[in-house]
Design a protein around this motif. Structure first.
Motif, mmCIF file in Angstrom:
data_model
loop_
_atom_site.group_PDB
_atom_site.id
_atom_site.type_symbol
_atom_site.label_atom_id
_atom_site.label_comp_id
_atom_site.label_asym_id
_atom_site.label_seq_id
_atom_site.Cartn_x
_atom_site.Cartn_y
_atom_site.Cartn_z
ATOM 1 N N GLY A 17 80.156 -12.333 83.752
ATOM 2 C CA GLY A 17 81.200 -12.913 84.574
ATOM 3 C C GLY A 17 80.875 -14.365 84.886
ATOM 4 O O GLY A 17 79.856 -14.902 84.455
ATOM 5 N N SER A 18 81.769 -14.984 85.652
ATOM 6 C CA SER A 18 81.567 -16.367 86.082
ATOM 7 C C SER A 18 82.110 -16.480 87.500
ATOM 8 O O SER A 18 83.326 -16.479 87.703
ATOM 9 N N GLY A 19 81.214 -16.517 88.477
ATOM 10 C CA GLY A 19 81.644 -16.558 89.874
ATOM 11 C C GLY A 19 82.452 -15.312 90.197
ATOM 12 O O GLY A 19 82.020 -14.198 89.905
ATOM 13 N N PRO A 20 83.658 -15.473 90.752
ATOM 14 C CA PRO A 20 84.463 -14.314 91.117
ATOM 15 C C PRO A 20 85.185 -13.666 89.928
ATOM 16 O O PRO A 20 85.867 -12.659 90.097
ATOM 17 N N ILE A 21 85.018 -14.212 88.741
ATOM 18 C CA ILE A 21 85.663 -13.654 87.554
ATOM 19 C C ILE A 21 84.683 -12.665 86.923
ATOM 20 O O ILE A 21 83.626 -13.059 86.432
ATOM 21 N N PRO A 22 85.033 -11.365 86.936
ATOM 22 C CA PRO A 22 84.088 -10.349 86.469
ATOM 23 C C PRO A 22 83.980 -10.270 84.945
ATOM 24 O O PRO A 22 84.888 -10.671 84.216
ATOM 25 N N ALA A 23 82.852 -9.733 84.488
ATOM 26 C CA ALA A 23 82.646 -9.470 83.066
ATOM 27 C C ALA A 23 83.588 -8.356 82.612
ATOM 28 O O ALA A 23 84.075 -7.559 83.414
ATOM 29 N N VAL A 24 83.830 -8.310 81.309
ATOM 30 C CA VAL A 24 84.573 -7.202 80.719
ATOM 31 C C VAL A 24 83.567 -6.102 80.391
ATOM 32 O O VAL A 24 82.527 -6.362 79.785
ATOM 33 N N VAL A 25 83.894 -4.882 80.796
ATOM 34 C CA VAL A 25 83.020 -3.746 80.547
ATOM 35 C C VAL A 25 83.436 -3.013 79.270
ATOM 36 O O VAL A 25 82.610 -2.675 78.434
ATOM 37 N N ARG A 26 84.744 -2.797 79.139
ATOM 38 C CA ARG A 26 85.252 -2.075 77.970
ATOM 39 C C ARG A 26 86.767 -2.177 77.927
ATOM 40 O O ARG A 26 87.390 -2.678 78.872
ATOM 41 N N THR A 27 87.350 -1.680 76.840
ATOM 42 C CA THR A 27 88.801 -1.556 76.735
ATOM 43 C C THR A 27 89.134 -0.092 76.475
ATOM 44 O O THR A 27 88.287 0.682 76.014
ATOM 45 N N SER A 28 90.385 0.280 76.778
ATOM 46 C CA SER A 28 90.824 1.657 76.538
ATOM 47 C C SER A 28 92.328 1.683 76.305
ATOM 48 O O SER A 28 93.026 0.685 76.524
ATOM 49 N N ASP A 29 92.803 2.838 75.897
ATOM 50 C CA ASP A 29 94.240 3.112 75.774
ATOM 51 C C ASP A 29 94.976 2.114 74.890
ATOM 52 O O ASP A 29 96.117 1.730 75.188
ATOM 53 N N SER A 40 88.195 -3.302 88.452
ATOM 54 C CA SER A 40 89.618 -3.544 88.231
ATOM 55 C C SER A 40 89.965 -3.390 86.749
ATOM 56 O O SER A 40 89.098 -3.375 85.876
ATOM 57 N N VAL A 41 91.263 -3.265 86.510
ATOM 58 C CA VAL A 41 91.776 -3.095 85.149
ATOM 59 C C VAL A 41 92.985 -4.007 84.998
ATOM 60 O O VAL A 41 93.845 -4.060 85.886
ATOM 61 N N VAL A 42 93.051 -4.750 83.889
ATOM 62 C CA VAL A 42 94.225 -5.563 83.569
ATOM 63 C C VAL A 42 94.800 -5.061 82.247
ATOM 64 O O VAL A 42 94.117 -4.394 81.468
ATOM 65 N N THR A 43 96.057 -5.377 82.014
ATOM 66 C CA THR A 43 96.718 -5.004 80.775
ATOM 67 C C THR A 43 96.822 -6.226 79.884
ATOM 68 O O THR A 43 97.228 -7.301 80.338
ATOM 69 N N GLU A 44 96.454 -6.056 78.634
ATOM 70 C CA GLU A 44 96.524 -7.129 77.640
ATOM 71 C C GLU A 44 97.509 -6.677 76.556
ATOM 72 O O GLU A 44 97.389 -5.574 76.037
ATOM 73 N N GLU A 45 98.473 -7.547 76.231
ATOM 74 C CA GLU A 45 99.484 -7.219 75.219
ATOM 75 C C GLU A 45 99.599 -8.355 74.206
ATOM 76 O O GLU A 45 99.681 -9.525 74.578
ATOM 77 N N ILE A 46 99.624 -8.003 72.926
ATOM 78 C CA ILE A 46 99.758 -9.002 71.868
ATOM 79 C C ILE A 46 101.201 -9.477 71.800
ATOM 80 O O ILE A 46 102.134 -8.665 71.696
ATOM 81 N N LEU A 47 101.392 -10.787 71.841
ATOM 82 C CA LEU A 47 102.722 -11.382 71.703
ATOM 83 C C LEU A 47 102.990 -11.833 70.271
ATOM 84 O O LEU A 47 104.135 -11.804 69.812
ATOM 85 N N SER A 66 101.313 -4.350 70.534
ATOM 86 C CA SER A 66 100.165 -3.497 70.851
ATOM 87 C C SER A 66 99.576 -3.956 72.184
ATOM 88 O O SER A 66 99.562 -5.141 72.504
ATOM 89 N N ALA A 67 99.100 -3.000 72.956
ATOM 90 C CA ALA A 67 98.544 -3.302 74.277
ATOM 91 C C ALA A 67 97.297 -2.453 74.497
ATOM 92 O O ALA A 67 97.062 -1.473 73.793
ATOM 93 N N ARG A 68 96.511 -2.849 75.490
ATOM 94 C CA ARG A 68 95.329 -2.082 75.869
ATOM 95 C C ARG A 68 94.979 -2.397 77.308
ATOM 96 O O ARG A 68 95.424 -3.401 77.877
ATOM 97 N N GLN A 69 94.162 -1.547 77.884
ATOM 98 C CA GLN A 69 93.644 -1.748 79.226
ATOM 99 C C GLN A 69 92.261 -2.388 79.104
ATOM 100 O O GLN A 69 91.436 -1.952 78.302
#
Length: 162
Positions: free
Chosen positions: A28-40, A60-67, A50-53
């Motif tokens: 991570g960098s300051g308050p921005i956390p590292a990525v642990v993994r992706t799923s779904d 926390s979990v964010v959603t990422e979607e390919i545009l 296509s999207a993933r968590q």
């Protein structure tokens, strides 16, 4: 943010599309956390829609979607260039009050045989005009280091794959 890999465009693209996001953003960098993994993941990671968590170290979990992706469907890049654009939404933690979504774009250009320029652009959308200044400060203090780490890890992984 830009770097150059000592690897062909085809090699860089193959590594990029298949990369483990937790390996690329492991710190991570300051308050921005590292990525642990992706799923779904809903489809191939080079196909628009296509999207993933994305699971972060703070829980926390964010959603990422390919545009957009060029090439797509497992094809190798042609014409010396490739592009990948996506949206991230569902922020929590410090970013949740500042932004609701962000857009990223990776561009790849083979500048010489065995050399590929990698460019990553990222834009956060402030929740309101009042949030623009604090969001800009957070980006200046912490996000650029996060991006530098990621783009250098992509470069390093692409070069190691060769």
């Amino acid at each position: 943010m830009t770097t150059t890999a000592g690897a062909s465009l085809a090699q860089v693209w193959a590594v990029f599309v298949a990369m483990d996001l937790g390996q690329v953003l492991a710190r991570g960098s300051g308050p921005i956390p590292a990525v642990v993994r992706t799923s779904d993941q809903t489809g191939p990671w080079d196909v628009a829609g296509s999207a993933r968590q994305v699971h972060l170290a703070d829980g926390s979990v964010v959603t990422e979607e390919i545009l957009a992706s060029d090439p797509t469907h497992g094809a190798a890049p042609s014409g010396g260039q490739a592009r990948f654009a996506y949206r991230v939404e569902g922020f929590s933690g410090p970013l949740a009050t500042l932004t609701g979504e962000a857009f990223g774009e990776w561009a790849f250009e083979e500048t010489a045989p065995g050399r590929t320029q990698i460019t990553w652009r990222y834009t956060f959308v402030p929740r309101s005009a009042l949030m623009a200044a604090p969001l800009s400060a957070l980006i200046a203090l912490f996000w650029r280091g996060y991006m530098r780490q990621a783009i250098e890890n992509v470069r390093r992984l692409a070069e190691a794959a060769g």
